[in-house]
Design an enzyme around this catalytic site. Structure first.
Site, PDB file in Angstrom:
ATOM      1  N   GLY A 160      42.294  37.987  26.180  1.00 15.56           N
ATOM      2  CA  GLY A 160      41.536  38.278  27.392  1.00 15.56           C
ATOM      3  C   GLY A 160      40.770  39.585  27.269  1.00 15.56           C
ATOM      4  N   TYR A 182      44.379  31.807  44.111  1.00 19.99           N
ATOM      5  CA  TYR A 182      44.551  32.759  43.006  1.00 19.99           C
ATOM      6  C   TYR A 182      45.196  34.051  43.527  1.00 19.99           C
ATOM      7  CZ  TYR A 182      43.183  36.562  39.874  1.00 19.99           C
ATOM      8  OH  TYR A 182      43.193  37.697  39.099  1.00 19.99           O
TER       9      TYR A 182
END
Length: 300
Positions: A14, A130
């Site tokens: 990431g 989320y």
């Protein structure tokens, strides 16, 4: 290896994981273990426990998360597995093995109806799945391993992976004009600056002179670059610094419907992290210029 401390980083592919890899060479006194979902599948609780037990790091920086905000609305099980359940398993292993956990969270835990920068003790109230999953992850971490450090961040970009800056550059290269929402405010975060802040926290904890002056340092902290902007003004700054002649038009959120709602205002107050760890926070535009300069030097 003597007394070299080990730092295990999850989510190595990431944006933040990549920036920590870049930074690792500047911290030769630490041994870094960078893991991806192939090494450490965060939906497999037994593998997580076994891996942590095998390597027994001194620190775990948990950068791994499910971050596809719109897809999270329908991929509920996977989102909660990665953002809420996996942090609980990691926290339990850290507690059991006396490991310092640094867990990354998000501004999306807030509703975004305020007008003042959110402080760590303000009540969270996420507007999308989320954010709700990340909030549950935070709560699991602090309930299971209260000695953990949680860092909420926002609007993360870098020269790596997919992010707003790279999306804008791609659109500006192929279109004459683009529309960007102008009624959502926040503070961008250059992932390289967040990586530096995390290493400053670890270095401060490691320094006996500094640690003796620290208050109890566990808990929640906010980090983003200083100042705040809208997505539209962020896009305009990218355009100007890049030298694009694409026209950027302001629109309102209702003109750009998405599966997940977004907080209208999610500026974070960074006073606590600055005061506790002596972290200097760069202005968002200054950091954006640095990132764009690096992108200009990166072959396409």
């Amino acid at each position: 290896m003597g007394d070299r401390k080990k730092i295990l980083v999850t989510g190595a592919n990431g944006q933040l994981g990549k920036e920590l890899q870049q930074l690792a060479q500047s911290f030769p006194k630490f041994d870094f273990i960078f893991t991806t979902r192939l090494d450490l599948p965060l939906d497999n609780h037994q593998i997580i426990q076994d891996y942590i037990l095998l390597h027994h790091p001194d620190y775990i920086i948990n950068c791994a998360a499910y971050t596809a905000v719109d897809k999270a609305e329908t991929e509920t099980d996977l989102t909660y597995k990665l953002n809420a359940e996996a942090p609980a398993i990691i926290a339990a292993s850290c507690k059991e093995n006396n490991i310092q956990l640094i867990h990354i969270s998000t501004d999306y835990v807030f509703k975004g109806s305020g007008q003042l920068p959110y402080r760590e003790e303000d009540s969270p109230d996420p507007v999308n799945l989320y954010g709700a999953s990340k909030l549950e992850g935070e709560r699991n971490v602090m309930r299971i391993h209260p000695g953990s450090v949680i860092i909420r961040t926002a609007w993360v970009y870098s020269e790596f992976g997919k992010n707003f800056v790279k999306t804008m550059l791609g659109l500006m290269a192929t279109r004459n004009e683009i529309n960007v929402v102008n009624d959502q405010s926040g503070s961008p975060t250059y992932a390289a600056d967040l990586a530096e802040a995390i290493m400053k926290i670890i270095s401060t904890i490691e320094d006996p002179d500094q640690k003796s002056k620290l208050p109890a340092f566990s808990g929640i902290y906010h980090f983003s670059n200083s100042g705040h902007t809208t997505w539209f003004d962020f896009a305009v700054a990218i355009k100007e610094l890049w030298g694009s002649d694409c026209r950027v038009n302001p629109i309102i959120t209702s003109q750009f419907p998405t599966a997940a709602s977004r907080p209208a205002y999610s500026v974070l107050d960074k006073t606590k992290i600055q005061q506790t760890f002596g972290i200097h926070i760069k202005d968002w535009k200054a950091s954006l210029a640095i990132c764009l300069e690096k992108l200009k030097q990166t072959p396409a």
